[in-house]
Design an enzyme around this catalytic site. Structure first.
Site, mmCIF file in Angstrom:
data_model
loop_
_atom_site.group_PDB
_atom_site.id
_atom_site.type_symbol
_atom_site.label_atom_id
_atom_site.label_comp_id
_atom_site.label_asym_id
_atom_site.label_seq_id
_atom_site.Cartn_x
_atom_site.Cartn_y
_atom_site.Cartn_z
ATOM 1 N N CYS A 113 0.818 -1.231 0.000
ATOM 2 C CA CYS A 113 0.000 0.000 0.000
ATOM 3 C C CYS A 113 0.846 1.274 0.000
ATOM 4 C CB CYS A 113 -0.948 -0.003 1.183
ATOM 5 S SG CYS A 113 -1.938 -1.500 1.265
ATOM 6 N N HIS A 251 -2.868 6.941 2.994
ATOM 7 C CA HIS A 251 -3.400 5.661 2.524
ATOM 8 C C HIS A 251 -4.754 5.432 3.205
ATOM 9 C CE1 HIS A 251 -4.047 1.589 1.591
ATOM 10 N NE2 HIS A 251 -3.576 1.077 2.709
ATOM 11 N N ASN A 281 -10.094 0.220 0.853
ATOM 12 C CA ASN A 281 -8.636 0.163 0.761
ATOM 13 C C ASN A 281 -8.259 -0.442 -0.595
ATOM 14 O OD1 ASN A 281 -5.954 -0.586 0.870
ATOM 15 N ND2 ASN A 281 -6.064 -1.435 2.941
HETATM 16 O O1 UT7 Z 1 -3.545 -1.689 3.788
HETATM 17 C C1 UT7 Z 1 -3.375 -2.756 4.661
HETATM 18 C C2 UT7 Z 1 -3.414 -2.239 6.008
HETATM 19 N N1 UT7 Z 1 -4.523 -2.803 6.767
HETATM 20 C C3 UT7 Z 1 -5.044 -2.091 7.759
HETATM 21 O O2 UT7 Z 1 -4.671 -0.974 7.970
HETATM 22 C C4 UT7 Z 1 -6.067 -2.734 8.644
HETATM 23 C C5 UT7 Z 1 -5.765 -2.429 10.087
HETATM 24 N N2 UT7 Z 1 -6.736 -3.037 11.014
HETATM 25 C C6 UT7 Z 1 -8.030 -2.654 11.035
HETATM 26 O O3 UT7 Z 1 -8.452 -1.813 10.282
HETATM 27 C C7 UT7 Z 1 -8.929 -3.259 12.090
HETATM 28 O O4 UT7 Z 1 -8.150 -4.013 12.994
HETATM 29 C C8 UT7 Z 1 -10.056 -4.159 11.500
HETATM 30 C C9 UT7 Z 1 -11.046 -3.311 10.739
HETATM 31 C C10 UT7 Z 1 -9.465 -5.200 10.564
HETATM 32 C C11 UT7 Z 1 -10.803 -4.856 12.618
HETATM 33 O O5 UT7 Z 1 -11.395 -3.879 13.484
HETATM 34 P P1 UT7 Z 1 -11.296 -4.039 15.062
HETATM 35 O O6 UT7 Z 1 -12.007 -2.918 15.686
HETATM 36 O O7 UT7 Z 1 -9.848 -4.239 15.405
HETATM 37 O O8 UT7 Z 1 -12.158 -5.337 15.328
HETATM 38 P P2 UT7 Z 1 -11.705 -6.667 16.079
HETATM 39 O O9 UT7 Z 1 -10.853 -7.499 15.200
HETATM 40 O O10 UT7 Z 1 -11.180 -6.312 17.445
HETATM 41 O O11 UT7 Z 1 -13.082 -7.405 16.280
HETATM 42 C C12 UT7 Z 1 -14.063 -6.952 17.258
HETATM 43 C C13 UT7 Z 1 -15.247 -7.904 17.212
HETATM 44 C C14 UT7 Z 1 -14.856 -9.363 17.287
HETATM 45 O O12 UT7 Z 1 -15.893 -10.033 17.981
HETATM 46 P P3 UT7 Z 1 -15.712 -10.444 19.532
HETATM 47 O O13 UT7 Z 1 -14.489 -11.328 19.552
HETATM 48 O O14 UT7 Z 1 -15.487 -9.145 20.251
HETATM 49 O O15 UT7 Z 1 -16.969 -11.137 19.858
HETATM 50 C C15 UT7 Z 1 -14.874 -9.836 15.861
HETATM 51 O O16 UT7 Z 1 -15.148 -11.198 15.720
HETATM 52 O O17 UT7 Z 1 -15.916 -7.732 15.962
HETATM 53 C C16 UT7 Z 1 -16.004 -9.000 15.302
HETATM 54 N N3 UT7 Z 1 -15.890 -8.764 13.870
HETATM 55 C C17 UT7 Z 1 -16.939 -8.450 13.099
HETATM 56 N N4 UT7 Z 1 -18.244 -8.301 13.397
HETATM 57 C C18 UT7 Z 1 -19.066 -7.966 12.378
HETATM 58 C C19 UT7 Z 1 -14.761 -8.774 13.098
HETATM 59 N N5 UT7 Z 1 -15.080 -8.479 11.830
HETATM 60 C C20 UT7 Z 1 -16.420 -8.277 11.815
HETATM 61 C C21 UT7 Z 1 -17.330 -7.932 10.801
HETATM 62 N N6 UT7 Z 1 -18.630 -7.787 11.122
HETATM 63 N N7 UT7 Z 1 -16.942 -7.724 9.518
#
Ligand code: UT7
Length: 325
Positions: A113, A251, A281
């Site tokens: 990216c 980005h 993205n």
């Molecule tokens: O260009 C490449 C660079 N990539 C990035 O910059 C991405 C960087 N990371 C992120 O943007 C974030 O970490 C994500 C968007 C990928 C994830 O967001 P988050 O706030 O860190 O969510 P999380 O992984 O902590 O998940 C929170 C909860 C979990 O459930 P529990 O364990 O709390 O019950 C996940 O299972 O949300 C759940 N979850 C979802 N729920 C509904 C994860 N994905 C989803 C979803 N829909 N799509």
């Protein structure tokens, strides 16, 4: 040699996929995606659209803005992690599709990216080394082809698209500072591997992640730190205060990453251009698409300072300070 960024272009696939459509095959909701990422919709390729076709369309738009013919291009650098094929590269194919009739160098860059910043640095260096007048820099990616559409933690983020810009030798310096760097990805937080077919010499190898794998939390904290470091470094190199910037074009990975960076740098978030809600993205294409939107919407006047900044797999990061032509 003084060089200016003189024009931009971009191209998005026709098909728009709103968050609601993802609810059909993963357990998610528009509300979760928007609040956790800032994404409302993304564009996804269909029919004949590819990394090369989008890159060619973005390049044509940039050439048109510059009032240039394809044969006035002296160098093509295309950043991508999703090339149409291994041989030839995307840049040589784009040269062909643009109708360039002269022999000119065309090469691909894989810096994830941050690809557009790496490509800008590469193009600028090659222009100096080879004494060239112009360079066409393209970032094009079709991440939908390597996205794991069963992984709700990652697939909600990505989209397809292409952006381009043109560099031209000039009297006045328009690229005031460039910084590219990278850190070892010791924990494999962002990976995608090819399966290797069986040969007479070794058996087939099927790696664990043949689709894009990401540890979201680790990438998130790397991203904010890297953006802060590179923005501060580049401003320091140029001796420019953040208050002098018209805009920062980061980005577009996640609106929360951008807001957190703005807060920690104490720069008003309004200064950070964002289109992640409509585009998601798009990796290499992310910064040039956003810059093109900003330029075409009248958001940049001649002489304005704009800072481009990226981060991504590799783990790459970097930024460039540009004075708008
Ligand atoms: O260009 C490449 C660079 N990539 C990035 O910059 C991405 C960087 N990371 C992120 O943007 C974030 O970490 C994500 C968007 C990928 C994830 O967001 P988050 O706030 O860190 O969510 P999380 O992984 O902590 O998940 C929170 C909860 C979990 O459930 P529990 O364990 O709390 O019950 C996940 O299972 O949300 C759940 N979850 C979802 N729920 C509904 C994860 N994905 C989803 C979803 N829909 N799509």
């Amino acid at each position: 040699m003084a060089i200016q960024l003189i024009a931009t272009g971009s191209a998005l696939p026709k098909r728009i996929v709103p968050n609601r459509e993802l609810e059909n095959f993963i357990d998610t909701s528009d509300e979760w995606i928007y609040t956790h990422t800032g994404v409302r919709e993304r564009h996804i390729i269909e029919n004949e659209e590819t990394t090369v076709s989008l890159g060619t369309d973005a390049a044509k738009a940039a050439l048109e803005m510059a009032g240039m013919q394809p044969d006035e291009v002296d160098l093509i650098v295309c950043s991508t992690i999703t090339p149409d094929c291994e041989v030839p590269g995307c840049a040589p194919r784009i040269r062909q599709l643009l109708g360039v009739t002269r022999d000119i160098p065309a090469l691909d860059i894989n810096a994830n990216c941050t690809g557009c910043i790496y490509s800008l640095a590469t193009a600028r260096g090659l222009m100096e080394t080879l004494g060239l007048e112009t360079a066409l820099v393209i970032g094009s990616d079709t991440l939908s082809t390597i996205t794991n559409w069963e992984d709700r933690g990652t697939c909600i983020l990505f989209g397809d698209g292409a952006g381009a810009f043109i560099l031209r030798r000039s009297e006045e310096e328009g690229i005031l500072a460039v910084h590219i760097s990278g850190r070892n990805d010791d924990e494999n937080v962002l990976v995608c591997n090819w399966p290797i077919p069986e040969t007479p010499f070794y058996p087939a190898k099927t790696p664990m992640h043949t689709k894009l794998y990401m540890d979201g939390h680790k990438v998130f904290s790397f991203a904010v730190g890297a953006l802060i470091d590179t923005i501060q470094y580049t401003l320091g190199q140029a001796g420019v205060e953040a208050s002098a910037l018209k805009a920062i074009v980061p980005h577009q990975a996640n609106a929360r990453i951008i807001k957190s960076t703005a807060r920690r740098l104490d720069i008003p978030v309004e200064k950070f251009y964002m289109n992640v809600d409509r585009v998601g993205n798009t990796s290499s294409a992310s910064v040039p698409i956003a810059l093109d939107e900003l330029a075409r919407s009248g958001g940049l006047q001649s002489g304005d300072l704009v800072l481009l900044a990226g981060f991504g797999g590799g783990l790459t990061y970097g930024s460039a300070l540009v004075r708008w032509k």
